[in-house]
Design a protein around this motif. Structure first.
Motif, PDB file in Angstrom:
ATOM      1  N   SER A   1       8.427  36.463   5.962  1.00 41.20           N
ATOM      2  CA  SER A   1       9.836  36.232   5.972  1.00 41.20           C
ATOM      3  C   SER A   1      10.318  35.316   4.783  1.00 41.20           C
ATOM      4  N   HIS A   2       9.242  34.552   4.404  1.00 43.10           N
ATOM      5  CA  HIS A   2       9.981  33.625   3.460  1.00 43.10           C
ATOM      6  C   HIS A   2       8.401  33.295   2.469  1.00 43.10           C
ATOM      7  N   VAL A   3       8.619  33.034   1.322  1.00 41.28           N
ATOM      8  CA  VAL A   3       7.496  32.419   0.408  1.00 41.28           C
ATOM      9  C   VAL A   3       7.845  31.244  -0.079  1.00 41.28           C
TER      10      VAL A   3
ATOM     11  N   GLU B   1      13.783  45.202  16.008  1.00 38.08           N
ATOM     12  CA  GLU B   1      15.176  45.861  15.668  1.00 38.08           C
ATOM     13  C   GLU B   1      16.157  45.256  17.006  1.00 38.08           C
ATOM     14  N   VAL B   2      17.234  44.862  16.175  1.00 38.32           N
ATOM     15  CA  VAL B   2      18.156  44.081  16.802  1.00 38.32           C
ATOM     16  C   VAL B   2      19.476  44.553  16.215  1.00 38.32           C
ATOM     17  N   SER B   3      20.673  44.023  16.927  1.00 45.49           N
ATOM     18  CA  SER B   3      21.874  44.235  16.371  1.00 45.49           C
ATOM     19  C   SER B   3      22.949  43.071  16.454  1.00 45.49           C
ATOM     20  N   ILE B   4      23.826  43.109  15.807  1.00 44.73           N
ATOM     21  CA  ILE B   4      25.134  42.087  16.004  1.00 44.73           C
ATOM     22  C   ILE B   4      26.593  42.763  16.036  1.00 44.73           C
ATOM     23  N   ASP B   5      26.988  42.535  17.126  1.00 44.81           N
ATOM     24  CA  ASP B   5      28.407  42.996  17.318  1.00 44.81           C
ATOM     25  C   ASP B   5      29.382  42.246  16.659  1.00 44.81           C
ATOM     26  N   ASP B   6      30.660  42.956  16.441  1.00 46.40           N
ATOM     27  CA  ASP B   6      31.810  42.314  16.243  1.00 46.40           C
ATOM     28  C   ASP B   6      31.796  41.812  14.846  1.00 46.40           C
ATOM     29  N   VAL B   7      31.316  42.804  14.066  1.00 47.24           N
ATOM     30  CA  VAL B   7      31.482  42.536  12.607  1.00 47.24           C
ATOM     31  C   VAL B   7      32.817  43.038  12.172  1.00 47.24           C
ATOM     32  N   PRO B   8      33.830  42.344  11.519  1.00 41.80           N
ATOM     33  CA  PRO B   8      35.135  42.752  11.233  1.00 41.80           C
ATOM     34  C   PRO B   8      35.138  43.817  10.005  1.00 41.80           C
TER      35      PRO B   8
ATOM     36  N   PHE C   1      19.772  46.742  12.817  1.00 36.53           N
ATOM     37  CA  PHE C   1      18.839  46.288  11.594  1.00 36.53           C
ATOM     38  C   PHE C   1      17.587  45.748  12.204  1.00 36.53           C
ATOM     39  N   VAL C   2      16.513  45.692  11.280  1.00 33.47           N
ATOM     40  CA  VAL C   2      15.044  45.159  11.505  1.00 33.47           C
ATOM     41  C   VAL C   2      14.984  43.789  10.810  1.00 33.47           C
ATOM     42  N   THR C   3      14.440  42.774  11.302  1.00 30.39           N
ATOM     43  CA  THR C   3      14.427  41.620  11.091  1.00 30.39           C
ATOM     44  C   THR C   3      13.425  40.803  11.952  1.00 30.39           C
TER      45      THR C   3
ATOM     46  N   SER D   1      16.090  44.314   6.947  1.00 24.94           N
ATOM     47  CA  SER D   1      16.059  45.768   6.228  1.00 24.94           C
ATOM     48  C   SER D   1      16.507  46.879   7.260  1.00 24.94           C
ATOM     49  N   ARG D   2      16.773  47.893   6.741  1.00 26.42           N
ATOM     50  CA  ARG D   2      17.185  49.194   7.592  1.00 26.42           C
ATOM     51  C   ARG D   2      18.401  48.835   8.320  1.00 26.42           C
TER      52      ARG D   2
END
Length: 327
Positions: A168-170, A236-243, A266-268, A310-311
């Motif tokens: 996730s981070h370096v 694999e998750v999602s976010i609602d209410d993106v304008p 998306f995948v994170t 990603s994705r």
């Protein structure tokens, strides 16, 4: 006390019994013969490769060596075994010094030829020693008088965490280093990479101390850093209410979509997901495209996504719309 005396008598009788006495005599003569064999073996003549560290001395204060200030000369020496042992293990004998001013060519470089190196080595050897080969063709000296610049550090190699985990981070103990080199070399150096790293199958945070790659005539300060790889669990998750935002809109016009907000999948990493919000994403509809290809629905595009995912995809790629005049 009586037990001690009894033990001593038992030990004395064991030690001086006929069988044990003969065995001790045998060991004594075996040791003597071993010593004589060793002396004879060490008096034989052998050939051995010996490494001689070379130290650059007399470097002016305003000069920065960009080559190693300690290099190595490898020579093959023929001599008696007793002498070869001293060459191999006596650091005082193997300590060579090269004067900077004697070999400075005045253009940021210096060369110590193999013939001079051989003379330096021969001076440290006994009269019976003979150099049969020198494997160092010459000693190159590189320096400058302060030309440097800061460049970023990046890791190189193959670092792959366990299945279902990702990096996730370096993190770097220092994110940039100072590079000293001739002007023509400095211009071409944009990034300094670590030595190739090869790690796989880990799930927890991985911290590595490693050297930085270097080129001939280039000095890197510091030359060793720590690189830390932080891992997270993939999900694999999602976010609602993106304008939805209209782009290339002419003045006085407004784009309204139905729905006005959409879902992004998306995948994170699990930890990264906790910090994300709808405003981190940008979903757009292009007014110019709508005018060029009028239809009942307009296309949606995912224009911007945050780092660490990603994705990313839109649940809806087309929506109903209206274009209205602003009041």
């Amino acid at each position: 006390m009586s037990h001690l005396r009894a033990g001593l008598r038992l030990f004395r009788s064991f030690l001086f019994s006929k069988t044990n006495r003969e065995f001790l005599i045998f060991l004594f003569f075996l040791a003597i013969s071993g010593v004589f064999w060793l002396i004879m073996a060490l008096n034989e003549t052998y050939e051995e490769e010996v490494s001689f560290p070379v130290h650059i001395t007399g470097v002016p204060k305003d000069v920065m060596l960009t080559s190693d200030d300690v290099d190595t000369v490898r020579v093959t020496i023929r001599d008696k075994g007793t002498q070869l042992i001293s060459y191999l293990y006596d650091e005082n004998i193997r300590h060579l010094k090269v004067s900077f001013k004697n070999y400075d060519r005045g253009n940021g470089t210096g060369i110590v030829p193999a013939s001079d190196l051989q003379k330096l080595v021969q001076q440290r050897l006994g009269q019976s020693a003979k150099i049969t080969a020198i494997k160092t063709e010459r000693l190159n000296i590189f320096y400058n008088t302060g030309a440097s610049k800061r460049v970023p550090v990046r890791w190189s190699g193959r670092v792959i965490p366990e299945h279902l985990y990702f990096i996730s981070h370096v993190g770097y103990s220092v994110d940039s280093v100072t590079v000293y080199a001739a002007e023509r070399q400095l211009d071409s150096i944009k990034t300094v990479y670590t030595e190739p790293l090869n790690y796989a199958g880990f799930r927890d945070t991985l911290s590595i101390s490693c050297r930085l790659q270097r080129s001939e005539g280039v000095k890197v300060v510091p030359d060793r850093i720590n690189v830390t790889f932080y891992t997270d669990v993939l999900a694999e998750v999602s976010i609602d209410d993106v304008p939805v935002t209209g782009i290339n809109m002419p003045e006085g016009k407004v784009l309204r979509t139905f729905p006005s907000r959409v879902k992004v999948t998306f995948v994170t990493g699990v930890n990264n997901y906790k910090s994300l919000k709808a405003s981190d994403f940008t979903v757009v509809a292009d007014y110019n495209e709508i005018m060029q290809r009028p239809a009942e629905k307009c296309n949606l595009y995912l224009k911007r996504t945050p780092s660490g995912i990603s994705r990313a995809t839109l649940q809806q790629t087309q929506v109903d719309y209206l274009i209205e005049e602003e009041n």
